[in-house]
Write a protein that holds these residues in place. Structure first.
Motif, PDB file in Angstrom:
ATOM      1  N   LYS A 224      35.166  90.762  20.662  1.00  0.00           N
ATOM      2  CA  LYS A 224      35.690  89.783  19.713  1.00  0.00           C
ATOM      3  C   LYS A 224      36.679  88.838  20.382  1.00  0.00           C
ATOM      4  O   LYS A 224      37.338  89.190  21.357  1.00  0.00           O
ATOM      5  N   VAL A 225      36.769  87.624  19.845  1.00  0.00           N
ATOM      6  CA  VAL A 225      37.730  86.644  20.329  1.00  0.00           C
ATOM      7  C   VAL A 225      38.449  86.031  19.129  1.00  0.00           C
ATOM      8  O   VAL A 225      37.827  85.740  18.097  1.00  0.00           O
ATOM      9  N   ASN A 226      39.755  85.880  19.246  1.00  0.00           N
ATOM     10  CA  ASN A 226      40.575  85.263  18.194  1.00  0.00           C
ATOM     11  C   ASN A 226      40.784  83.788  18.521  1.00  0.00           C
ATOM     12  O   ASN A 226      41.271  83.456  19.609  1.00  0.00           O
ATOM     13  N   ILE A 227      40.400  82.932  17.591  1.00  0.00           N
ATOM     14  CA  ILE A 227      40.563  81.500  17.826  1.00  0.00           C
ATOM     15  C   ILE A 227      41.282  80.858  16.642  1.00  0.00           C
ATOM     16  O   ILE A 227      41.212  81.339  15.510  1.00  0.00           O
ATOM     17  N   THR A 228      41.994  79.791  16.959  1.00  0.00           N
ATOM     18  CA  THR A 228      42.677  78.996  15.936  1.00  0.00           C
ATOM     19  C   THR A 228      41.973  77.658  15.823  1.00  0.00           C
ATOM     20  O   THR A 228      41.750  76.981  16.831  1.00  0.00           O
ATOM     21  N   VAL A 229      41.605  77.305  14.591  1.00  0.00           N
ATOM     22  CA  VAL A 229      40.817  76.097  14.350  1.00  0.00           C
ATOM     23  C   VAL A 229      41.603  75.138  13.466  1.00  0.00           C
ATOM     24  O   VAL A 229      42.171  75.544  12.443  1.00  0.00           O
TER      25      VAL A 229
ATOM     26  N   VAL B 290      38.366  85.411  13.623  1.00  0.00           N
ATOM     27  CA  VAL B 290      38.008  86.468  14.571  1.00  0.00           C
ATOM     28  C   VAL B 290      36.492  86.466  14.669  1.00  0.00           C
ATOM     29  O   VAL B 290      35.801  86.738  13.681  1.00  0.00           O
ATOM     30  N   VAL B 291      35.968  86.147  15.834  1.00  0.00           N
ATOM     31  CA  VAL B 291      34.523  85.970  15.998  1.00  0.00           C
ATOM     32  C   VAL B 291      33.982  87.045  16.941  1.00  0.00           C
ATOM     33  O   VAL B 291      34.517  87.232  18.043  1.00  0.00           O
ATOM     34  N   GLU B 292      32.953  87.737  16.491  1.00  0.00           N
ATOM     35  CA  GLU B 292      32.304  88.757  17.324  1.00  0.00           C
ATOM     36  C   GLU B 292      31.157  88.121  18.101  1.00  0.00           C
ATOM     37  O   GLU B 292      30.227  87.564  17.520  1.00  0.00           O
ATOM     38  N   ARG B 293      31.235  88.189  19.421  1.00  0.00           N
ATOM     39  CA  ARG B 293      30.228  87.561  20.275  1.00  0.00           C
ATOM     40  C   ARG B 293      28.875  88.259  20.124  1.00  0.00           C
ATOM     41  O   ARG B 293      28.797  89.458  19.893  1.00  0.00           O
TER      42      ARG B 293
END
Length: 541
Positions: free
Chosen positions: A167-172, A184-187
């Motif tokens: 998973k990667v945490n990104i701010t949009v 929180v996006v799971e690759r």
């Protein structure tokens, strides 16, 4: 000067890879070195030791040796390339047609910025789609860290990609939203489709855009032809513009769909004394219909193989600009440490025995960036099956040359992202005109979509409001330049509206083709392509 040279060398390596295409199978490294070579290598290792012991700053063996291999390959030709570990991994992704990540297409928010804009709606089923990411979202942070100063290729993309299931945490940051959105996006595995657009332009006229040649291309082509109901096609436009090439086997498979069984597609010739190899259509076409192939300066390698075969056999008319002119065949040699070597091992020739490789004796910079036009009288001349004259020695020359007009004002507006910004104001209702545009975030039924497609146009009033918006943003232009670019500006704004309203770049892309001069010329030439196809069939009886 040193920085400029370093930049040029890096760009040449990347461009060589993109324009090269990889033809041969992967093979293991060659036989042991000769004794004389082993003696000469002693000089190299001595120099390496002196540099590491005495250079003004520490430098690793890896850096020096990889640079040495790249320098060695630059003495050969523009397309022999060395791949460090990260480059080799990207190459494998391209070949296999998949990678692990989020499933988004991004670009830098502005030149030099690490912040990236999602430029297309994520495809259904991708990780980005599942968390609600949208076109126009700006990724500003990864794992809580600002990416403003990051390099997009070296830092941002590698941090977005990763093993499946991680998973990667990104701010949009999203236009219209007062606060950033945390995701929180799971690759997951992301397929790299080589055919993104395939649809009817007019009744019975199909359009297919093939972006590159990877392991999935022929299967994708079969699916696209099935959706277009190939048996009833009155014409097909195959768009190979900006296609840098790829797999030789896939170029053969694609050409096979349109040629007769056993027709020659391409031949390759290697070192003197080695037998040339011919590649013929293994199955042959199922249906015959008029065809146009679109090419431009960036159509290279495998795309030139397909265009050359269809031109030499009079199967299709070629429209656009003279292609890149790359006829060097590379074989990939895996090296230790997940590195790789793409080495030129031959040249390819079209069915009419044309070598379309451009001259690179004046240096690689001129080869990649200058591209001086070679006059037809100075080029090798051959004949197609039907006796038409075609040329070698400088790319595939189109049967009908159509150069796209440069739109400087449109490019300036695009660089500042103002088409998208104004379209967002229209679709959110912040700006109102004489046509309803505020459909953002609304789920439309099939009937509503059909109606909106007909109604969603850029009227004169909307165009006038956009012109005023550009003036407020201090975009420098004259009345004459705006008038000259008016139709393209109107179309470009309409593309963004379709992208935002239908959340699909496919609809926006169809709008773009309405003013694409090369596509419109292709439609116009289909009757002539019909005559060419009929004559080709008659000769084969």
């Amino acid at each position: 000067m040193r920085n400029r040279l370093a930049f040029f060398v890096t760009v040449v390596i990347i461009t060589a890879a993109l324009l090269g295409g990889w033809f041969g199978d992967r093979v293991s490294a060659g036989p042991p070195l000769e004794k004389d070579t082993q003696v000469l290598l002693k000089t190299f290792t001595e120099a390496l030791a002196v540099i590491q012991a005495n250079y003004i700053r520490p430098v690793t063996s890896e850096t020096l040796i990889e640079a040495s291999v790249r320098g060695m390959l630059r003495t050969l030709d523009p397309h022999s390339s060395f791949f460090a570990t990260s480059d080799y991994s990207r190459l494998q992704e391209e070949q296999q047609g998949k990678y692990y990540g989020l499933g988004i297409t991004i670009r830098a928010e502005s030149p030099g910025s690490g912040r990236v804009v999602v430029v297309e709606p994520p495809a259904p089923g991708t990780p980005a789609y599942k968390v609600g990411m949208k076109a126009g979202d700006i990724i500003s942070k990864i794992e809580g860290q600002s990416i403003e100063d990051w390099d997009v290729n070296e830092d941002v993309i590698p941090n977005l990609k990763g093993p499946k299931g991680t998973k990667v945490n990104i701010t949009v940051e999203r236009p219209g939203e007062p606060q950033p959105v945390e995701m929180v996006v799971e690759r997951d595995e992301i397929p790299l489709f080589t055919i993104k657009y395939a649809f009817p332009l007019e009744s019975g006229i199909g359009y297919i855009r093939l972006d590159k040649f990877s392991e999935t291309s022929s299967h994708e082509l079969d699916e696209a032809l099935k959706r277009l109901e190939e048996a009833s096609l009155k014409g097909l436009i195959l768009d190979l513009r900006d296609n840098p090439g790829g797999s030789l086997s896939q170029a053969i498979e694609v050409a096979d769909r349109f040629l007769a069984k056993d027709q020659l597609i391409v031949s390759t010739k290697g070192r003197q004394g080695r037998e040339p190899h011919e590649y013929r259509a293994p199955r042959g076409r199922r249906y015959m219909y008029p065809m146009i192939v679109l090419i431009n300066q960036n159509s290279a390698s495998a795309s030139e193989i397909v265009a050359g075969a269809l031109q030499d056999h009079d199967r299709a008319l070629i429209v656009g600009e003279t292609s890149f002119g790359k006829a060097l065949v590379q074989t990939i040699y895996p090296l230790d440490g997940r590195r790789g070597l793409a080495l030129t091992t031959g040249r390819y020739y079209t069915p009419a025995d044309r070598l379309i490789q451009r001259d690179y004796s004046q240096g690689f910079y001129d080869y990649f960036y200058t591209r001086a036009k070679v006059e037809s009288k100075d080029r090798q001349q051959k004949q197609t099956d039907g006796g038409r004259t075609v040329y070698g020695g400088g790319g595939i020359t189109p049967d009908y040359e159509v150069t796209l007009k440069a739109d400087k004002l449109g490019r300036l507006i695009d660089r500042r992202n103002l088409f998208y910004d104004f379209a967002t104001k229209l679709t959110t209702g912040e700006v109102k005109s004489d046509v309803k545009y505020d459909y953002s975030g609304k789920k439309l039924s099939a009937e509503e979509k059909a109606r909106v497609k007909d109604e969603l146009d850029v009227t004169d009033q909307t165009l006038s409001m956009f012109k005023q918006y550009l003036q407020e943003k201090k975009v420098a232009f004259s009345e004459q330049s705006f008038e000259e670019s008016k139709d393209l500006i109107r179309n470009r704004l309409k593309q963004e509206l379709f992208l935002l309203v239908f959340e699909s770049d496919r609809e926006g892309y169809r709008v773009a083709l309405e003013v694409d001069q090369q596509v419109q010329k292709a439609i116009e030439l289909l009757p002539q392509a019909q005559v060419l196809a009929q004559n080709s069939v008659a000769r084969q009886r």
